[in-house]
Design a protein around this motif. Structure first.
Motif, mmCIF file in Angstrom:
data_model
loop_
_atom_site.group_PDB
_atom_site.id
_atom_site.type_symbol
_atom_site.label_atom_id
_atom_site.label_comp_id
_atom_site.label_asym_id
_atom_site.label_seq_id
_atom_site.Cartn_x
_atom_site.Cartn_y
_atom_site.Cartn_z
ATOM 1 N N MET A 155 19.723 8.142 4.112
ATOM 2 C CA MET A 155 19.365 7.971 2.707
ATOM 3 C C MET A 155 20.355 7.032 2.023
ATOM 4 O O MET A 155 21.500 6.909 2.431
ATOM 5 N N ALA A 156 19.858 6.428 0.971
ATOM 6 C CA ALA A 156 20.700 5.523 0.192
ATOM 7 C C ALA A 156 21.874 6.288 -0.407
ATOM 8 O O ALA A 156 21.748 7.462 -0.758
ATOM 9 N N THR A 157 23.004 5.610 -0.522
ATOM 10 C CA THR A 157 24.126 6.219 -1.221
ATOM 11 C C THR A 157 23.765 6.297 -2.701
ATOM 12 O O THR A 157 22.814 5.654 -3.157
ATOM 13 N N GLU A 158 24.537 7.043 -3.451
ATOM 14 C CA GLU A 158 24.291 7.148 -4.891
ATOM 15 C C GLU A 158 24.382 5.771 -5.552
ATOM 16 O O GLU A 158 23.554 5.417 -6.395
ATOM 17 N N GLU A 159 25.365 4.984 -5.150
ATOM 18 C CA GLU A 159 25.524 3.631 -5.712
ATOM 19 C C GLU A 159 24.337 2.743 -5.370
ATOM 20 O O GLU A 159 23.855 1.987 -6.214
ATOM 21 N N GLY A 191 3.937 0.555 -11.036
ATOM 22 C CA GLY A 191 3.456 -0.335 -9.984
ATOM 23 C C GLY A 191 4.558 -0.794 -9.042
ATOM 24 O O GLY A 191 4.361 -0.831 -7.828
ATOM 25 N N VAL A 192 5.708 -1.128 -9.593
ATOM 26 C CA VAL A 192 6.822 -1.574 -8.752
ATOM 27 C C VAL A 192 7.315 -0.421 -7.880
ATOM 28 O O VAL A 192 7.504 -0.582 -6.667
ATOM 29 N N TYR A 193 7.500 0.758 -8.469
ATOM 30 C CA TYR A 193 7.933 1.904 -7.671
ATOM 31 C C TYR A 193 6.919 2.235 -6.590
ATOM 32 O O TYR A 193 7.288 2.471 -5.437
ATOM 33 N N ASN A 194 5.629 2.239 -6.937
ATOM 34 C CA ASN A 194 4.606 2.574 -5.949
ATOM 35 C C ASN A 194 4.597 1.590 -4.787
ATOM 36 O O ASN A 194 4.458 1.995 -3.626
ATOM 37 N N GLU A 195 4.734 0.309 -5.074
ATOM 38 C CA GLU A 195 4.764 -0.690 -3.999
ATOM 39 C C GLU A 195 6.026 -0.531 -3.151
ATOM 40 O O GLU A 195 5.973 -0.649 -1.930
ATOM 41 N N LEU A 196 7.151 -0.249 -3.780
ATOM 42 C CA LEU A 196 8.397 0.002 -3.047
ATOM 43 C C LEU A 196 8.223 1.195 -2.106
ATOM 44 O O LEU A 196 8.573 1.122 -0.923
ATOM 45 N N TYR A 197 7.658 2.280 -2.612
ATOM 46 C CA TYR A 197 7.452 3.482 -1.790
ATOM 47 C C TYR A 197 6.501 3.204 -0.635
ATOM 48 O O TYR A 197 6.731 3.629 0.495
ATOM 49 N N ARG A 198 5.421 2.479 -0.924
ATOM 50 C CA ARG A 198 4.439 2.171 0.115
ATOM 51 C C ARG A 198 5.057 1.285 1.195
ATOM 52 O O ARG A 198 4.952 1.567 2.383
ATOM 53 N N ARG A 199 5.712 0.229 0.770
ATOM 54 C CA ARG A 199 6.251 -0.749 1.710
ATOM 55 C C ARG A 199 7.346 -0.163 2.595
ATOM 56 O O ARG A 199 7.461 -0.517 3.764
ATOM 57 N N PHE A 200 8.179 0.717 2.038
ATOM 58 C CA PHE A 200 9.310 1.241 2.804
ATOM 59 C C PHE A 200 9.091 2.666 3.306
ATOM 60 O O PHE A 200 9.990 3.264 3.895
ATOM 61 N N GLY A 201 7.891 3.211 3.082
ATOM 62 C CA GLY A 201 7.532 4.513 3.638
ATOM 63 C C GLY A 201 8.388 5.658 3.131
ATOM 64 O O GLY A 201 8.774 6.530 3.909
ATOM 65 N N VAL A 202 8.695 5.633 1.827
ATOM 66 C CA VAL A 202 9.511 6.690 1.228
ATOM 67 C C VAL A 202 8.786 7.284 0.031
ATOM 68 O O VAL A 202 7.876 6.675 -0.522
ATOM 69 N N SER A 203 9.203 8.473 -0.368
ATOM 70 C CA SER A 203 8.607 9.116 -1.537
ATOM 71 C C SER A 203 9.478 8.950 -2.773
ATOM 72 O O SER A 203 9.090 9.341 -3.868
ATOM 73 N N SER A 204 10.663 8.368 -2.600
ATOM 74 C CA SER A 204 11.593 8.127 -3.699
ATOM 75 C C SER A 204 12.525 6.991 -3.309
ATOM 76 O O SER A 204 12.855 6.836 -2.123
ATOM 77 N N ARG A 243 16.524 4.240 3.496
ATOM 78 C CA ARG A 243 17.638 4.307 4.448
ATOM 79 C C ARG A 243 18.698 3.275 4.088
ATOM 80 O O ARG A 243 18.376 2.172 3.658
ATOM 81 N N GLN A 244 19.942 3.645 4.280
ATOM 82 C CA GLN A 244 21.042 2.736 3.954
ATOM 83 C C GLN A 244 20.887 1.405 4.664
ATOM 84 O O GLN A 244 21.177 0.359 4.094
ATOM 85 N N ARG A 272 18.297 -0.221 5.212
ATOM 86 C CA ARG A 272 17.232 -1.043 4.627
ATOM 87 C C ARG A 272 17.526 -1.432 3.183
ATOM 88 O O ARG A 272 16.696 -2.065 2.535
ATOM 89 N N TYR A 273 18.697 -1.082 2.703
ATOM 90 C CA TYR A 273 19.076 -1.369 1.318
ATOM 91 C C TYR A 273 18.952 -2.856 0.997
ATOM 92 O O TYR A 273 18.323 -3.250 0.010
ATOM 93 N N GLY A 274 19.523 -3.705 1.821
ATOM 94 C CA GLY A 274 19.452 -5.149 1.599
ATOM 95 C C GLY A 274 18.026 -5.654 1.633
ATOM 96 O O GLY A 274 17.642 -6.545 0.859
ATOM 97 N N GLU A 275 17.220 -5.081 2.509
ATOM 98 C CA GLU A 275 15.812 -5.458 2.620
ATOM 99 C C GLU A 275 15.051 -5.107 1.329
ATOM 100 O O GLU A 275 14.207 -5.876 0.874
ATOM 101 N N VAL A 276 15.371 -3.957 0.742
ATOM 102 C CA VAL A 276 14.744 -3.548 -0.520
ATOM 103 C C VAL A 276 15.106 -4.535 -1.628
ATOM 104 O O VAL A 276 14.235 -4.990 -2.377
ATOM 105 N N LEU A 277 16.384 -4.867 -1.742
ATOM 106 C CA LEU A 277 16.806 -5.810 -2.778
ATOM 107 C C LEU A 277 16.160 -7.179 -2.576
ATOM 108 O O LEU A 277 15.731 -7.817 -3.543
ATOM 109 N N ALA A 278 16.049 -7.617 -1.329
ATOM 110 C CA ALA A 278 15.415 -8.905 -1.043
ATOM 111 C C ALA A 278 13.934 -8.867 -1.411
ATOM 112 O O ALA A 278 13.400 -9.826 -1.978
ATOM 113 N N PHE A 279 13.264 -7.765 -1.121
ATOM 114 C CA PHE A 279 11.854 -7.592 -1.472
ATOM 115 C C PHE A 279 11.656 -7.703 -2.985
ATOM 116 O O PHE A 279 10.772 -8.426 -3.456
#
Length: 73
Positions: A1-5, A33-46, A51-52, A54-61
């Motif tokens: 999971m992502a760190t708090e930061e 819409g942005v949260y839903n696409e983030l959750y869908r694309r990265f397979g998470v519910s929050s 995952r730590q 994939r943090y850089g991948e999320v920011l790049a997305f």
């Protein structure tokens, strides 16, 4: 999971993107819409469950999304 930061940073980037999208199109709520696409694309519910590794991948997305919208208008 992502760190708090990382979770705080992801949330801030989502907010910034949603606000940018709202400036371009104020007719809908882009936050959901942005949260839903983030959750869908990265397979998470929050965003806190990203995952730590994939943090850089999320920011790049999120940045790519912003760049595409900025380039389109």
């Amino acid at each position: 999971m992502a760190t708090e930061e990382q979770a705080v940073d992801i949330a801030a980037q989502v907010r910034a993107l949603a606000q940018f999208l709202t400036e371009r199109d104020p007719t809908k709520n882009h936050f959901a819409g942005v949260y839903n696409e983030l959750y869908r694309r990265f397979g998470v519910s929050s965003y806190k469950n990203v995952r730590q590794g994939r943090y850089g991948e999320v920011l790049a997305f999120l940045e790519d999304w912003r760049a595409k919208v900025a380039g389109a208008g």
